[in-house]
Design an enzyme around this catalytic site. Structure first.
Site, PDB file in Angstrom:
ATOM      1  N   GLU A 244     -14.012  11.178   7.306  1.00  0.00           N
ATOM      2  CA  GLU A 244     -12.079  10.846   6.920  1.00  0.00           C
ATOM      3  C   GLU A 244     -12.084   9.834   6.456  1.00  0.00           C
ATOM      4  OE1 GLU A 244      -9.220   9.266  11.270  1.00  0.00           O
ATOM      5  OE2 GLU A 244     -11.474   9.047  11.104  1.00  0.00           O
ATOM      6  N   ASN A 381      -9.324  -1.567   9.860  1.00  0.00           N
ATOM      7  CA  ASN A 381     -10.713  -2.669   8.468  1.00  0.00           C
ATOM      8  C   ASN A 381     -11.005  -4.195   9.279  1.00  0.00           C
ATOM      9  OD1 ASN A 381      -8.711  -0.534   7.526  1.00  0.00           O
ATOM     10  ND2 ASN A 381      -8.035  -2.522   6.104  1.00  0.00           N
TER      11      ASN A 381
END
Length: 395
Positions: A244, A381
């Site tokens: 992914e 992130n």
């Protein structure tokens, strides 16, 4: 690394470009060009066209009906599709659950599930995140209790992208509370038509219904839908996330968008000088272009690694999503008054009502708002930087 394409690769690019010219339906291309609402029928129709050509799964080996293309050919294919205005193929089936099925499922499960993914007949969604278990996914609480030849599933998943269209959902469920949290998780495939499955929409900042909450109330799932071993789902989930996160680099899409951004910046509006002549804007655009080229080379390095996507995929996820967010921000600024926020009905191809802005208006502001999610989904992130520090840099 040789940065030049070979004659064979350029010939392959020409073949892909010609196929797209001859076979991409105009109404599908227009939907993409105008950034209209994603449509299930359109996505499945395009997937069927690719599948009939034998190009339905660019990243699959031939033994499962894929193309068997190498990493460079896959990248060329994705670039040309994006440049031509083809819709993005559905990653949840092709790039996420399919590699897990190929690597860890039984032969019977492969024969049952892979053909529908390849043709686009079966639409998949992902059941990972829960309220209170997003970045800390190991704390998930959706339970699956064994009862003879079935599991009884109870719990809730959230932020389920396009779950309103899905035929199947691949889920992480808790099958044990003993030991470390990661050790009691299993990977289960659930038919969305099963009694007890409820999908509720979450309307996002851009006004669109893209994500959902999915509830499981005593949902009966056959044991034969378990992938691999019980309580080994965390291993399969990490394997899936590697694929992914590599896909989230989105190089082909960003390159096509960069071309569009440069076109908009060169246009003259209301007698004013083109935005490209503004030094500060041009510097930002040039910096973004350089970062995109660096990302493309990094993707090639990861994809050509014989070991497959590893922790380096986290680098691609961070840089790809940040570049995408910056690009949508620049496009919104460049569009100016044509960056309409959102008119829901205008996101359909047959819309004939009142419009805001000129004939070139697009929902750029809505896109900008929507894309704030890029740095969160697929593992935030911040989490990716921890992975990079620990597993890539060895800190």
């Amino acid at each position: 690394m040789n940065l030049n394409y070979t004659a064979e690769q350029e010939a392959f690019r020409a073949e892909v470009r010609q196929f797209l010219h001859d076979n991409l339906p105009e109404d599908i291309r227009l939907r993409t060009e105008k950034r209209l609402r994603p449509d299930k029928a359109t996505t499945q129709r395009w997937q069927k066209i690719l599948s009939d050509k034998g190009w339905g799964a660019s990243n699959w080996p031939k033994e499962y009906g894929g193309t068997g293309w190498d990493a460079i050919e896959q990248l060329i294919f994705e670039e040309e599709c994006a440049a031509a205005g083809a819709p993005r193929q559905l990653d949840f089936g092709l790039r996420m659950v399919a590699p897990v099925i190929m690597s860890f499922a039984t032969e019977e499960q492969k024969q049952r599930f892979l053909p529908g993914i390849l043709t686009g007949e079966d639409w998949w969604c992902q059941g990972y995140s829960e309220p209170g278990a997003g970045s800390d996914l190991a704390s998930l609480r959706t339970s699956a209790k064994r009862d003879g030849d079935k599991y009884i599933v109870n719990g809730q998943k959230t932020w389920t992208t396009l779950g309103q269209h899905a035929d199947w959902i691949f889920c992480l469920v808790r099958t044990s509370t003993e030991g470390k949290p990661q050790q009691g998780i299993s990977f289960l495939l659930i038919d969305m038509k099963t009694p007890g499955v409820t999908v509720r929409p979450i309307i996002m900042l851009d006004g669109e219904h893209e994500v959902n909450e999915v509830y499981f109330d005593n949902v009966e799932v056959p044991v034969e839908n378990l992938i691999g071993e019980e309580n080994r789902g965390w291993t399969y989930a990490k394997f899936l996330l590697g694929h992914e996160r590599t896909g989230l680099a989105n190089v082909g899409q960003w390159k096509a968008m960069m071309t569009r951004l440069k076109q908009v910046a060169r246009e003259t509006k209301d007698g004013q000088q083109p935005l490209i002549e503004n030094t500060r804007f041009r510097d930002r655009l040039a910096q973004l272009d350089i970062e995109l080229k660096a990302l493309e080379l990094t993707v090639l390095r990861v994809l050509t690694d014989e070991k497959g996507p590893g922790p380096q995929a986290s680098i691609l996820k961070v840089r790809g999503t940040e570049i995408g967010q910056n690009m949508f921000e620049l496009l919104m600024e460049a569009m100016g008054t044509d960056a309409i926020a959102h008119i829901p009905d205008a996101l359909e191809l047959d819309y004939e009502g009142a419009r805001v802005g000129s004939e070139h208006a697009t929902p750029a502001t809505g896109d900008y708002l929507n894309m704030r999610k890029l740095s969160i989904f697929g593992g935030s992130n911040e989490i990716q930087r921890n992975i990079i520090a620990q597993m890539v840099l060895g800190l």
